[in-house]
Design a protein around this motif. Sequence first.
Motif, mmCIF file in Angstrom:
data_model
loop_
_atom_site.group_PDB
_atom_site.id
_atom_site.type_symbol
_atom_site.label_atom_id
_atom_site.label_comp_id
_atom_site.label_asym_id
_atom_site.label_seq_id
_atom_site.Cartn_x
_atom_site.Cartn_y
_atom_site.Cartn_z
ATOM 1 N N LYS A 210 75.366 15.057 1.538
ATOM 2 C CA LYS A 210 74.196 14.689 2.328
ATOM 3 C C LYS A 210 74.477 14.819 3.817
ATOM 4 O O LYS A 210 73.587 15.155 4.596
ATOM 5 N N ARG A 211 75.689 14.547 4.207
ATOM 6 C CA ARG A 211 76.037 14.616 5.620
ATOM 7 C C ARG A 211 75.977 16.046 6.140
ATOM 8 O O ARG A 211 75.594 16.287 7.285
ATOM 9 N N LEU A 212 76.387 16.980 5.292
ATOM 10 C CA LEU A 212 76.425 18.376 5.735
ATOM 11 C C LEU A 212 75.206 19.168 5.303
ATOM 12 O O LEU A 212 74.963 20.264 5.813
ATOM 13 N N GLY A 213 74.443 18.632 4.339
ATOM 14 C CA GLY A 213 73.246 19.334 3.877
ATOM 15 C C GLY A 213 73.562 20.609 3.129
ATOM 16 O O GLY A 213 72.804 21.585 3.201
ATOM 17 N N THR A 214 74.655 20.610 2.377
ATOM 18 C CA THR A 214 75.031 21.812 1.634
ATOM 19 C C THR A 214 75.828 21.428 0.396
ATOM 20 O O THR A 214 76.341 20.297 0.302
ATOM 21 N N GLU B 260 70.747 21.685 7.257
ATOM 22 C CA GLU B 260 72.192 21.789 7.280
ATOM 23 C C GLU B 260 72.739 21.221 8.588
ATOM 24 O O GLU B 260 72.063 21.226 9.624
ATOM 25 N N HIS B 261 73.949 20.750 8.528
ATOM 26 C CA HIS B 261 74.623 20.230 9.711
ATOM 27 C C HIS B 261 74.724 21.342 10.757
ATOM 28 O O HIS B 261 75.050 22.486 10.427
ATOM 29 N N PRO B 262 74.437 21.048 12.026
ATOM 30 C CA PRO B 262 74.445 22.105 13.046
ATOM 31 C C PRO B 262 75.807 22.793 13.201
ATOM 32 O O PRO B 262 75.876 23.944 13.616
ATOM 33 N N PRO C 89 69.338 17.879 -5.124
ATOM 34 C CA PRO C 89 69.526 17.280 -3.791
ATOM 35 C C PRO C 89 68.244 17.313 -2.984
ATOM 36 O O PRO C 89 67.394 18.182 -3.158
ATOM 37 N N GLU C 90 68.132 16.324 -2.117
ATOM 38 C CA GLU C 90 66.968 16.286 -1.245
ATOM 39 C C GLU C 90 67.009 17.475 -0.278
ATOM 40 O O GLU C 90 68.066 17.984 0.063
ATOM 41 N N SER C 91 65.851 17.876 0.146
ATOM 42 C CA SER C 91 65.788 18.989 1.093
ATOM 43 C C SER C 91 66.128 18.470 2.479
ATOM 44 O O SER C 91 65.375 17.713 3.074
ATOM 45 N N ARG C 92 67.307 18.849 2.975
ATOM 46 C CA ARG C 92 67.742 18.395 4.281
ATOM 47 C C ARG C 92 68.270 19.578 5.074
ATOM 48 O O ARG C 92 68.788 20.537 4.514
#
Length: 327
Positions: free
Chosen positions: A171-175, A108-110, A103-106
Motif C-alpha cells: 500500500k505504501r508503494l502502490g505496486t 504509485e509512490h513518486p 488491491p485498492e486503486s492507488r
Amino acid sequence: MSTLEQRRQENIKRNAILLRELELEHIKEDLQPKRPPAKKRRKLDIIQPSRSSARIASTLSRPDYNENDANVNSERLSHHRDSSKKPRAKTSEAVLSVNSAAPESRAEHPDLERIKAGWTSWYISASPPTRDSFGTYHFDSHPDFTPNKSPADIIREGCFGGSYWRPLYSKRLGTTIQDDWRELPAEWTAGLDVDQYMINPDYDPEINKHGVACGQSIEQWEENGWIAHDYDVRGWFQWYCRFWIGRRCEDDERQISRWKKCVGETGRWRRTLLKQYVQRGIRSVFDDGDDADGVAGEVSPVVSQTCLHWAYEVRQEALDRYWIERR
C-alpha cells in the motif's frame, strides 16, 4: 416610699415588660419553619484523558522505523497456550490474513523506480559468516549479531506459513512485488516445493516446523511502520537473507537491534522459551531440532516458531547457562 425605692420598682416593671417581649420574639422565631442551609454544588474536575489507544495513535502519527516491535507475536500467544496437548493449530483468517483481495486503486509512490532500483543494485561487500562449535554464526562486520539458524535452514524447516515470498501488494508503494525470491542462492531452494514453502498465497501453519500459526502478515508489518522500503520491502527476513549473502546497508543497525530485542542474549522471546524449559524441568534439547515431536517440539510451539523466524533455536549450551543463571 422613698425616691430610690420608686426607681427600683419602676426598673423592675420595665425589665419585666422587656423580658416578656424578648421571650415572645424568641418563641415566634422557634415557630417559623426552618429551611436547611443551601448546599454548595460541588464542582467536578473533569480530567482529560492523557492517553489514547495505540490504534488511534498509529493513524495520527508517522510510523517510526526505530520502534520496538518485539511484541510482534505477543497477542498470538494467549490463543496457543500448552499447544502440545491440542491438535495442531489451523490457520485463523483473523490472525494471519494475507492480502488475497484485489488491491485498492492507488497511485504509485513518486520514487518507486528509484526504490525498486535499490533492491537490485546492491553488491556483496562482506564475507560469509563463520560457525563456532555451538552452532552460532559470527559476522566480522557485526560481532554482536549471532544467530544460530541460517536463512536456508529457516526456509527448509518451514516458516511464515509458506507465504513469505508470495506476490505482495504494498500500500505504501502502490505496486505489487513478486518473484524477488529468485535472487536467493539456488542451493537454498534446490529440491524444495517453492509453491508450497515460499509463494503459497494462503498461510498454512502445517508448513511451519512447529505446525502452528504465529506472528503478523507483511501487510500488518507495513501498517505498523516496521519496514524500511528503500532496502527490503518484505521486512526482517528478506534483510537477513541479503545480509547473509554479503550486502551491507544503512538499515543493518536497526534490524540487528530488533533481533537483539527478540532473540538476542537477553531477548524477550529467547528468555521466554528458556524459562519454559526450566519450568518444565527439561535439561536437554535436540541440537539439530529435527524432531518436532521430541522434547524441543513440545516446549511452546508458538514461541519456538517465533524464535525460528528470528533465526534462533534453543541450543544445549544456552539452556545449561540458563539453568545456572536463571536470568
